[in-house]
Design an enzyme around this catalytic site. Sequence first.
Site, mmCIF file in Angstrom:
data_model
loop_
_atom_site.group_PDB
_atom_site.id
_atom_site.type_symbol
_atom_site.label_atom_id
_atom_site.label_comp_id
_atom_site.label_asym_id
_atom_site.label_seq_id
_atom_site.Cartn_x
_atom_site.Cartn_y
_atom_site.Cartn_z
ATOM 1 N N THR A 129 0.837 -1.209 0.000
ATOM 2 C CA THR A 129 0.000 0.000 0.000
ATOM 3 C C THR A 129 0.871 1.258 0.000
ATOM 4 O OG1 THR A 129 -0.261 -0.085 2.409
ATOM 5 C CG2 THR A 129 -2.004 -1.075 1.093
ATOM 6 N N ASN A 130 2.034 1.163 0.621
ATOM 7 C CA ASN A 130 2.942 2.323 0.589
ATOM 8 C C ASN A 130 3.540 2.512 -0.805
ATOM 9 O OD1 ASN A 130 3.262 3.714 3.288
ATOM 10 N ND2 ASN A 130 3.396 1.560 3.890
ATOM 11 N N ASN B 164 13.012 4.713 5.638
ATOM 12 C CA ASN B 164 12.092 3.632 6.013
ATOM 13 C C ASN B 164 10.826 4.236 6.610
ATOM 14 O OD1 ASN B 164 11.270 0.892 6.792
ATOM 15 N ND2 ASN B 164 11.741 1.498 8.890
ATOM 16 N N HIS C 112 7.989 3.454 9.376
ATOM 17 C CA HIS C 112 7.705 2.564 10.513
ATOM 18 C C HIS C 112 6.318 2.899 11.069
ATOM 19 C CE1 HIS C 112 8.397 -0.138 13.799
ATOM 20 N NE2 HIS C 112 7.953 0.791 14.613
HETATM 21 C C1 GAR Z 1 3.258 -0.927 6.823
HETATM 22 O O1 GAR Z 1 2.385 -0.685 7.889
HETATM 23 C C2 GAR Z 1 4.670 -0.489 7.188
HETATM 24 O O2 GAR Z 1 4.698 0.647 7.984
HETATM 25 C C3 GAR Z 1 5.144 -1.682 7.956
HETATM 26 O O3 GAR Z 1 4.647 -2.793 7.227
HETATM 27 C C4 GAR Z 1 3.426 -2.430 6.574
HETATM 28 C C5 GAR Z 1 3.564 -2.755 5.125
HETATM 29 O O4 GAR Z 1 2.416 -2.427 4.411
HETATM 30 N N1 GAR Z 1 6.559 -1.676 8.089
HETATM 31 C C6 GAR Z 1 7.189 -2.156 9.156
HETATM 32 O O5 GAR Z 1 6.617 -2.683 10.085
HETATM 33 C C7 GAR Z 1 8.711 -1.999 9.132
HETATM 34 N N2 GAR Z 1 9.252 -2.165 10.443
HETATM 35 P P1 GAR Z 1 2.415 -2.299 2.833
HETATM 36 O O6 GAR Z 1 3.176 -3.483 2.260
HETATM 37 O O7 GAR Z 1 0.971 -2.367 2.472
HETATM 38 O O8 GAR Z 1 3.047 -0.980 2.436
#
Ligand code: GAR
Length: 207
Positions: free
Chosen positions: A12-13, A107, A109
């Site tokens: 999603t990011n 990154n 978080h």
């Molecule tokens: C997101 O919430 C991101 O912040 C987290 O994993 C998820 C990935 O979502 N990252 C961490 O926990 C890193 N320590 P996405 O694949 O849908 O972007």
Amino acid sequence: MKIAVFVSGGGTNLQAIIDNIASGYLAGVEISLVVASNGNAYALTRAKDHDIPSTVLSVKDFASRDEWDQTVLDTVKKSGAELIVLAGYLSLLGEKTVKAYSNRIINIHPALIPSFCGAGMYGIKPHKAALARGVKVSGATVHYVNENYDEGPIILQKSVEVLPGDTPEILQQRIMKECEQVILPKAIRLIADGKVTIENNIACVKE
Ligand code: GAR
């Protein structure tokens, strides 16, 4: 500015970055490569749907961590990326990559660092920990990456209120939408515009 986006899951990011390039907010930014830590990451489908080159580099497929690290570094360099964006990337980058891209890796978080971060605090876990501690606000942090989990200089943070009835999943969704998908593209914009400097391990943002 070319960027390499590293992913492990839903992406999603990554999608937020793609959408902000399409809208013009991230004009001048190009995703030169998506690197996934595993072949099952749905983020890979998102990359494919938008004709973005992608590759899977999983440490378990290499003879050693060092060999994996070198391949990651070579692959990113070859893509021409000037910035590495860890967008839901759940592995620790190798030493060589971190050193070669010093102050050029960020990154996202899903908590307000220094709360609920560090090794093992990823995905849904920071949200479970936040609710178990009874915090009244939580949020997300974009920071530079050094060799330790979640310890580099903080660039941006955004908070939301924790609401009655929140479950870890509900809180996670609110933070993704209202925090992560806002501050990650914003940090990329600021860096592309040369508005972030680091002094004494502190990131200074001039908006
Ligand atoms: C997101 O919430 C991101 O912040 C987290 O994993 C998820 C990935 O979502 N990252 C961490 O926990 C890193 N320590 P996405 O694949 O849908 O972007």
